[in-house]
Design an enzyme around this catalytic site. Sequence first.
Site, short mmCIF file in Angstrom:
data_model
loop_
_atom_site.label_atom_id
_atom_site.label_comp_id
_atom_site.label_asym_id
_atom_site.label_seq_id
_atom_site.Cartn_x
_atom_site.Cartn_y
_atom_site.Cartn_z
N ALA A 234 -4.69 -2.50 11.09
CA ALA A 234 -5.77 -1.18 10.85
C ALA A 234 -6.88 -1.66 10.39
CB ALA A 234 -5.00 -0.32 10.75
N GLU A 235 -6.25 -2.80 9.18
CA GLU A 235 -7.20 -3.20 8.75
C GLU A 235 -9.04 -3.73 9.43
OE1 GLU A 235 -5.11 -4.21 4.21
OE2 GLU A 235 -5.64 -5.92 5.72
N HIS A 236 -8.19 -4.78 10.56
CA HIS A 236 -9.36 -5.20 11.25
C HIS A 236 -9.91 -4.48 12.57
CE1 HIS A 236 -8.96 -9.15 9.26
NE2 HIS A 236 -7.72 -9.37 9.74
N TYR B 295 0.50 -1.29 0.23
CA TYR B 295 0.35 0.32 -0.08
C TYR B 295 0.82 1.12 -0.11
CZ TYR B 295 -3.63 -2.83 1.76
OH TYR B 295 -5.09 -4.23 1.96
N GLY C 48 -11.37 -0.73 10.64
CA GLY C 48 -12.71 -1.42 8.89
C GLY C 48 -11.76 -0.96 7.45
#
Length: 489
Positions: free
Chosen positions: A212-214, A194, A217
Amino acid sequence: MDMNKKQIAIVGSGIGGLTAALLLTNQGYQVTIYEKSHRTGGRLAYEEEGIYRIDQGPTIVLLPDMLLRILEEAGVDRSKVELIRCDPMHRFYFEDGRVLNKWSSREEQVDEINRVFPGEGKGFEQFMADMDPLFPRGVSAILERPFPKQRDFYTREMTGLLKQMRAYTSLRSAMGRYFHSDQLKDAYSLQSLYIGGSPLSTPGIYTLLPYAEHEYGVWILKGGYASLASILEEELKNRGVVFHFGEEVTSLIIEEGSCKGIVTSQGTAHYDATLFNGDFPQITDLMDRKHIRKRRAYKASSGCLLVYLGVEKRFEEATTHQFFLPSAFVSNMKEVFQKHRLPDHPSFYVFNPVHADASAAPEGHSVLYFLIPVPNAERFSHGEETGKLVEKVLEEAEKKAFPALRENIRWQKVRTPNDAKRDGLYGGGSFGIAPVLSQSGVYRPQPKPYPKIQGLYAVGASIHPGGGVPIVMQGAKLAVNQLIKELKS
């Protein structure tokens, strides 16, 4: 223009420059923005043809609360920016036929991992549990403060945090503590892409990204990420900010240890402070050599081969974000980042925005965005081989997730790292300088990049704390805070 206010020049109108302008005007400063192109946004742009329009650059919104909080601090109401949550966040297609969804819910994710990789769910639970206390510490200690001097970075507290976050090893090695399956190690370390870094060389502190994704979101912006630039531009014009489009800054006026203003293709202008918003290594092109003790050689981030499609078909089974990974993902990364050649078996990402936002394309149509990590333009010249790679990727996507894709394509455009370099991106890399250990934290250019030059600041993907839209916005906040503090002193 109110001459009673302190006058600030911003060179470049990427998201960092626009955010800085919002923060400054909200504090009563007069801002003038110089942009060599005809539009604002920098990497936030559209590719368009007829009825089709899709983001040219960033697509994935991570850390939405950081993005919205900084806009609020700058006086922009959250209601102006509509975010759409993606769940599943991603879908992974592996070479052996396995398909793994990533869910924001921890419980759902444990079940999903155990379904596809029996017994591996406990590793995910342990990762999240370990990161729960480390993530907020990492954000406050690394992302929310500048490091003007090395001693500001190497405190006892920071050294302990870096050790806990395994900064001395790679992101993929750090994730190897939690998973036995190479495929899961890949799925939980490719997030370094990313920001233009290889999972094999990006330091372990970037475990912040998969966490951070989990925790927060994965989102998209309704209307495309590029719409954020026009929203902010309109707000700034309402505040009296002056934009000079098509006016390139050719040099900085530095006298008596202070940046006094700028020289452009149209003339000279003096300011109380200047903020540079471009790929940072290029700032030296604007400075006399006597002000630069030594030009530092920076390593550019990875390149991206980008394919934009308008398709007369919708793909009901596809999700918004999907990754296609080869059986030898590590070899793929080595080919791109170490050997600087096109991969024989590429990994790639596909963005399908109509899954989350039906208005992203006309009814019955889709717009698709393919991103293939490739060498940047510094070490590789993209020619005929690039076209063959595109065909290989489209065939793979059609076989696994987008049936009858190629026969329904009505528009196709390819953007290479050569195009990125021509547009001013450093080395043809898509993310500024690479997020390797020697260019992270205290070793990355800081919001005040030249401590002995007063009145000169910098923002952007190459500036601490790094790349990614919310992180660049956080960097703008750091730069503005320092600018205001020094102007008042």
